[in-house]
Every structure is written in structure tokens, then in C-alpha cells.
Design an enzyme around this catalytic site. Structure first.
Site, short mmCIF file in Angstrom:
data_model
loop_
_atom_site.label_atom_id
_atom_site.label_comp_id
_atom_site.label_asym_id
_atom_site.label_seq_id
_atom_site.Cartn_x
_atom_site.Cartn_y
_atom_site.Cartn_z
N LYS A 106 82.83 -10.88 19.42
CA LYS A 106 81.95 -9.94 20.24
C LYS A 106 80.58 -10.09 20.10
CE LYS A 106 85.36 -7.68 22.69
NZ LYS A 106 86.41 -7.65 22.00
N GLU A 128 80.13 -0.19 26.97
CA GLU A 128 81.42 0.61 26.77
C GLU A 128 82.33 0.03 25.90
OE1 GLU A 128 80.86 -2.09 28.62
OE2 GLU A 128 82.52 -3.10 27.98
N SER A 395 90.11 -15.17 17.30
CA SER A 395 88.77 -14.37 17.80
C SER A 395 88.51 -13.09 17.03
CB SER A 395 89.44 -13.65 19.24
OG SER A 395 90.55 -12.95 19.09
#
Ligand SMILES: *Cc1c(COP(=O)(O)O)cnc(C)c1O
Length: 419
Positions: A106, A128, A395
Site C-alpha cells: 500500500k 479511508e 502483498s
């Protein structure tokens, strides 16, 4: 249960992947920008700024410096030898996005969008978050740049992810609980959009996946393309050939599209995205949009959505909060139609087993999201011979999930299967 993907049969010669999305933000029939008028101005402004930044070598240079010095790129490509032997079949390689700062892919996107916000003269950031991973990446990046940071999070998610809320606050972010609806991610996104409309002059909204209205899906993809670019170079350097199959989990779809993008034209490389099969494929029990979803519009974007026959968004369930969303990124729907990326699903139990197997064989704890991709990769590897290579995008790391896994394993003492 894991379903098996079909053999690829695609014709990419007519598609120029760089021409997508088109100027209206469409990936064929998907994507676009379905927003109230109050949001079209900020989205247009963002699009212009992004297009300019993309062409600016200075922006690229700053971003790649930060990806290295702050986030920890490039990430390793790791051969999981003991795991591969245990499974018996193809060699399994892991692209180690879990080693990045804040624990997942991210941060690639959070850094890119924060730099863009600064270019646009915006010093207030909103975002968010569901499980908290995107909130933590955003809060950390804002601390680095000295930007004001407000994170919207469903009150239910705040309760479930109390430690992550604290981590965001330690990084100086204000976390605002959202009490409407199911008090989870979907409501948090609505609230972030509302804030954006009201504070448009000084605020940028860092959306966390390859989703939402144009320009987000294409822009977020671009910020994650570095994953696939590095993977390709690493394979060519290490092995002098590309992997046979590449597998990634798909929530909104950002880690997967970033991993796959540079391989779209490599016809010999099979690309597989893995959705969350939850408890079962009954309505409300999963988050596999391509199993039971329909074309619709959610939060600015036309794509496959889990909804009932009246168009109401279904409840979703997954053991991993990061895959638990009713819509899938529009670019995935596009490449699925063309049989270029295949989609499968793994259920909660598959993911829990994969979590434990990777942990015990390699000492690497994967995120529960990632564990869905791993579960399917283990299945594929076991069906292939040892001269084949399967590469999984790891990930994120599983530290955040360790308590939840402990709770789930305790509940059912017959589980897991003995290794
Ligand atoms: C958020 C998250 C995902 C799901 O998001 P995508 O946009 O589909 O990548 C997957 N894995 C990890 C570790 C995450 O934190």
C-alpha cells in the site's frame, strides 16, 4: 474449495495496454466516473495534475528516491525452496512486498499520491481504511511529509482493529469513526468523499485501491507497476527467463494489477487473480465478485459488484478484511473478458492453511489477504512439474493477523489439518 482456472486464450495484439483507461476513464465497458457534479471538478483537477506529474522527470525521480529510502524498494524476489519441496511440483517464488515499510504494498500508492498532493499545493490528506493497512501507510507518509492527516474508518472496523487505530494515531493521524450502515469500509469511503467535497481547496483524498472514479483506478495501478517491473528484471537477471505463472490476491485489485501489468503482453506467462471465497459461495458469505456478482455502479465506478436483484449491495464476508469489498477494480473486469487474466477464489479455510504452511516452512508470516493467493498457488504448483516456476505476489505481512488466526484456530480444535 478452490476452483480451477481455464486455460488462457487471448488476443492482446489489438489492445494497447498503455491506452487504458481512455480519456473518459473507461476500460472498455468498465470504469468511468459516476459521481455527483460536486465531485467532477476535483476529479478533473486531479486527473490534470496526475497527467502532468507523470510526464515530469523530476516527479519520477523524487518518487523513486522515496520508494527506496523511505519504503525500502526494491523488494526481494525469494525462492521458497523448503515450501516448494513440501508441495512437490513447480518452484515457488515470492515477490516480497511484505518487506516494505508499514508491511504491505500500500505504501507505493500512498507515497505517489502524497507527492502529487504536495505538487497540487494541498497540505491536508484524507483517506479511508478497512482493516487499517491503507490508513497506516497513509498516516506514515503524512508524518514523513508533515501533512495533516484524517483517516475515516467504520466504527466496527475500529473495534476489530484497535491496534491499527493506535498505530495511525501514533503517526499523528486523526482517526474518525463512521457510525452509519454496517460501520465498515463502504461507509468510510462515503464519508471520505463527503469530506473531500467540503474541503476541496486544501485537501487531497488518497484512495487505497485500483477502484473508484477516474483517475483513481489507472493512477493507483501506475503507482504499483513498480512491483511487476522489478519482478520482470529480477527473473531475467536470476533465471534468464520469466515465470510460467503469476498469482496475486484481488481485493480492489491494486497489488494484482501492479504485479501483472508489465506481463500482459508476455503470452507465455499465465496470470491469475484470486478472490475471497469466504465461508461459501452463498450470497453474503463471500467476496468473489466474479462468482455471483453483476455489472453495476458502486462509488463512482462501473464494474462487477455483489448485489441483490434489486441492485442493493450485498453484505460480504472474508476472513481477511482487505479482500472484503463488494466491487472489483474495473481493469480486472476488462482483462477477464479478454481471457488475459484468469480469476479463481480461495476460501477462508484455504487461506488459514496457507498462512500456516508458509509460516512453518519458511518463517514468513503472510497477511491473510495474501494467503488467498498463496492457497491457490500451492494448488497450481502441485499440478505442475519441477521445471516450472510459479511466482506469488506476497502483498503483505501477517503480523497484523496473528491474533485473529490464533482465535480462529482455537475455536475449532480439529483445525488446522496436521502439516
Ligand atoms: C489491502 C490489501 C490487499 C487488497 O487490496 P488490493 O487493492 O486488492 O491489493 C491485499 N493484500 C494486502 C496485504 C493488503 O493490505
Amino acid at each position: 474449495m478452490i476452483n480451477s482456472a481455464n486455460q488462457p486464450n487471448f488476443n492482446l495484439k489489438k489492445i494497447d495496454r498503455f491506452s487504458l483507461p481512455d480519456i473518459k476513464g473507461r476500460f472498455g465497458p468498465y470504469g468511468g466516473s459516476f459521481v455527483p457534479e460536486t465531485l467532477s471538478n476535483p476529479l478533473n483537477e486531479l486527473n490534470e495534475a496526475y497527467l502532468a506529474a507523470k510526464k515530469d522527470p523530476n516527479f519520477k525521480e523524487k518518487l523513486s528516491f522515496l520508494l527506496q529510502s523511505f519504503a525500502g524498494r526494491p523488494t526481494e524476489l525469494y525462492y521458497a525452496e523448503r515450501l516448494s519441496q513440501e508441495i512437490g511440483g513447480a518452484k515457488i517464488y515470492l515477490k516480497r512486498e511484505d518487506l516494505l515499510h508499514t508491511g504491505a504494498h500500500k505504501i507505493n500508492n500512498a507515497l505517489g499520491q502524497a507527492l502529487l498532493a504536495i505538487r497540487m499545493g494541498k497540505r491536508r490528506i484524507i483517506a479511508e481504511t478497512g482493516a487499517g493497512q491503507h490508513g497506516i501507510a497513509t498516516a506514515s507518509v503524512c508524518a514523513h511529509f508533515g501533512l495533516e492527516c484524517v483517516i475515516y474508518m467504520g466504527a466496527e472496523d475500529m473495534r476489530r482493529q484497535a491496534l491499527n487505530v493506535f498505530r495511525m494515531r501514533l503517526s499523528g493521524a486523526e482517526v474518525r469513526g463512521v457510525e452509519t450502515g454496517s460501520k465498515t469500509l463502504k461507509e468510510a469511503i462515503n464519508e471520505a468523499m463527503r469530506d473531500w467535497v467540503t474541503n476541496i481547496n486544501d485537501t487531497h483524498y488518497i484512495l487505497g485501491s485500483a477502484l473508484g472514479a477516474h483517475p483513481y483506478p489507472g493512477m493507483v495501478r501506475d503507482f504499483h507497476r513498480v512491483i511487476g517491473e522489478e519482478t520482470k528484471n529480477q527473473f531475467l537477471k536470476l533465471q534468464e527467463k520469466l515465470p510460467d505463472e503469476m498469482i496475486a490476491c484481488v481485493g480492489g485489485g491494486s497489488n494484482a494489477i501492479g504485479f501483472f501489468f508489465d506481463f500482459l503482453e508476455e503470452e507465455d506467462v499465465r496470470l491469475i487473480g484470486v478472490e475471497a471465497g469466504g465461508r461459501s459461495l452463498e450470497e453474503g458469505e463471500h467476496a468473489a465478485r466474479f462468482e455471483g456478482g453483476k455489472l453495476g455502479v458502486l462509488q463512482g465506478c462501473k464494474t462487477w459488484i455483489l448485489q441483490n436483484k434489486d441492485g442493493q449491495i450485498n453484505q460480504t464476508h472474508s476472513v481477511s478484511a482487505g479482500l472484503d469489498y463488494a466491487a472489483i477494480g474495473p481493469e480486472h473486469a476488462f482483462y477477464r473478458d479478454r481471457n488475459r487474466i484468469e480469476y479463481a477464489h480461495a476460501n477462508d479455510d484455504d487461506a488459514l492453511n496457507a498462512f500456516q504452511l508458509l509460516s512453518s516452512k519458511e518463517g514468513i508470516l503472510p497477511a491473510l489477504e495474501t494467503s488467498h493467493g498463496l492457497a491457490y498457488a500451492f494448488r497450481r504448483a502441485s499440478e505442475l512439474t519441477s521445471d516450472k516456476v510459479v511466482c506469488v505476489n506476497l502483498s503483505g505481512r501477517g503480523d497484523k493477523d496473528a491474533m485473529e488466526v490464533a482465535r480462529l484456530l482455537n475455536k475449532d480444535r480439529t483445525f488446522p489439518r496436521p502439516l
